[in-house]
Design a protein around this motif. Structure first.
Motif, mmCIF file in Angstrom:
data_model
loop_
_atom_site.group_PDB
_atom_site.id
_atom_site.type_symbol
_atom_site.label_atom_id
_atom_site.label_comp_id
_atom_site.label_asym_id
_atom_site.label_seq_id
_atom_site.Cartn_x
_atom_site.Cartn_y
_atom_site.Cartn_z
ATOM 1 N N PHE A 16 0.827 -1.195 0.000
ATOM 2 C CA PHE A 16 0.000 0.000 0.000
ATOM 3 C C PHE A 16 0.869 1.255 0.000
ATOM 4 C CE2 PHE A 16 -2.563 -3.350 1.788
ATOM 5 C CZ PHE A 16 -3.825 -3.132 1.238
ATOM 6 N N MET A 17 0.422 2.268 -0.730
ATOM 7 C CA MET A 17 1.085 3.563 -0.749
ATOM 8 C C MET A 17 0.307 4.515 0.156
ATOM 9 S SD MET A 17 3.486 5.566 -1.949
ATOM 10 C CE MET A 17 4.090 4.974 -3.535
ATOM 11 N N LEU A 18 0.990 5.079 1.167
ATOM 12 C CA LEU A 18 0.323 5.954 2.115
ATOM 13 C C LEU A 18 0.091 7.342 1.533
ATOM 14 C CD1 LEU A 18 2.170 5.073 5.454
ATOM 15 C CD2 LEU A 18 0.048 4.112 4.537
ATOM 16 N N SER A 19 -0.941 7.997 2.021
ATOM 17 C CA SER A 19 -1.238 9.373 1.645
ATOM 18 C C SER A 19 -0.803 10.285 2.788
ATOM 19 C CB SER A 19 -2.736 9.537 1.390
ATOM 20 O OG SER A 19 -3.455 9.399 2.610
ATOM 21 N N ASP A 20 -1.219 11.554 2.745
ATOM 22 C CA ASP A 20 -0.883 12.492 3.803
ATOM 23 C C ASP A 20 -1.716 12.267 5.067
ATOM 24 O OD1 ASP A 20 1.014 13.716 2.223
ATOM 25 O OD2 ASP A 20 -0.374 15.224 1.438
ATOM 26 N N GLU A 21 -2.785 11.495 4.966
ATOM 27 C CA GLU A 21 -3.609 11.210 6.134
ATOM 28 C C GLU A 21 -2.897 10.218 7.053
ATOM 29 O OE1 GLU A 21 -8.041 10.827 5.200
ATOM 30 O OE2 GLU A 21 -7.115 10.305 3.277
ATOM 31 N N PHE A 22 -3.155 10.336 8.351
ATOM 32 C CA PHE A 22 -2.523 9.444 9.321
ATOM 33 C C PHE A 22 -3.328 8.159 9.471
ATOM 34 C CE2 PHE A 22 -0.970 13.593 11.361
ATOM 35 C CZ PHE A 22 0.163 13.599 10.568
ATOM 36 N N ILE A 23 -3.391 7.400 8.389
ATOM 37 C CA ILE A 23 -4.102 6.131 8.422
ATOM 38 C C ILE A 23 -3.217 5.052 7.808
ATOM 39 C CG2 ILE A 23 -6.421 7.117 8.383
ATOM 40 C CD1 ILE A 23 -6.502 6.613 5.383
ATOM 41 N N PHE A 24 -3.454 3.813 8.263
ATOM 42 C CA PHE A 24 -2.721 2.661 7.755
ATOM 43 C C PHE A 24 -3.707 1.572 7.363
ATOM 44 C CE2 PHE A 24 0.500 4.690 10.377
ATOM 45 C CZ PHE A 24 1.675 4.502 9.649
ATOM 46 N N PRO A 25 -3.346 0.746 6.386
ATOM 47 C CA PRO A 25 -4.171 -0.431 6.108
ATOM 48 C C PRO A 25 -4.053 -1.410 7.272
ATOM 49 C CG PRO A 25 -2.131 -0.539 4.866
ATOM 50 C CD PRO A 25 -2.159 0.818 5.507
ATOM 51 N N PRO A 26 -4.985 -2.327 7.437
ATOM 52 C CA PRO A 26 -4.885 -3.314 8.520
ATOM 53 C C PRO A 26 -3.580 -4.095 8.437
ATOM 54 C CG PRO A 26 -7.070 -3.359 7.534
ATOM 55 C CD PRO A 26 -6.232 -2.482 6.654
#
Length: 238
Positions: A16-26
């Motif tokens: 997964f490629m992260l965005s600027d949001e502070f979220i992660f895939p499970p």
């Protein structure tokens, strides 16, 4: 938003490629080698979110930020620390003195330097060091220092959230110096009823001291419970 990224160097296996949001895939979506996602930054809020999700950063100089969640996971229950007879003698003899949170930046830089001197790649690039020093200054990262005649000869550091300690790295300039730091950490965590130490990936050194592998799902269940407990923030005193 999180997008799919294909790593062309590893058989086109998706991460997964992260965005600027502070979220992660499970964390359960990690590849078989533990790699889950790439990108993002090492900001305080992202790092805390990662640890609470069972994810940690680990990458080499010149690489993008890589985020991992291996299966199985190596953990050490503080009460299971294994002290050899020879190590116990050194502890009783007072060969080394131990402190906590008195030389955090020195410890993390020694962890990096000792690997470089041994010809081993290190993930402790300047950005990583700055990020963990920031965590320390906020009271969320801690170090254990081992001293001999006023000289820093060993130690370790990691992140503490709730009642779990996420071990990051250790170093030793004298025989058993890092083992004594780990033993001191376990004694300290037992006192404050911590559930476990996350050791991340398996090494013979940690296994010899009582660490064990558990399935990622079991680790995540324990993690979810431990991080909700009242933590031990601020400077630690041994």
């Amino acid at each position: 938003m999180i997008s799919i990224f294909y790593d062309t160097t590893l058989l086109n296996m998706p991460v997964f490629m992260l965005s600027d949001e502070f979220i992660f895939p499970p964390a359960d979506f990690a590849r078989h080698d533990g790699l889950l996602c790439v990108g993002g930054d090492l900001s305080y809020h992202r790092l805390i979110k990662a640890y609470k999700s069972g994810i940690f950063p680990w990458f080499s100089k010149g690489e993008p930020i890589l985020w991992w969640s291996p299966d199985p996971r190596l953990v050490l229950f503080p009460s299971n620390i294994r002290i050899s007879r020879s190590l116990g003698k050194k502890i009783k003899k007072g060969t080394f003195s131990v402190t906590m949170d008195t030389a955090f930046e020195d410890v993390i830089r020694e962890c990096a330097t000792s690997r470089i001197e041994a010809g081993i790649d290190t993930w402790l690039v300047d950005g990583m060091i700055e990020a963990y020093v920031d965590l320390y200054n906020r009271g969320d990262a801690h170090s254990v220092e081992t001293w001999q005649k006023g000289r820093l000869v060993g130690g370790l550091y990691g992140v503490s959230i709730g009642r779990i300690f996420f071990g990051e790295s250790m170093f030793s300039r004298e025989s058993d110096a890092s083992k004594i730091a780990l033993a001191a950490l376990c004694f300290h965590l037992q006192k404050y009823k911590f559930d476990l130490i996350d050791c991340q990936v398996t090494t013979p050194h940690l296994v010899s001291m009582g660490a064990e592998e558990i399935p990622r799902q079991e680790f995540l269940l324990q993690l979810n419970s431990s991080v909700k407990k009242k933590g031990l923030s601020g400077r630690w005193i041994y």
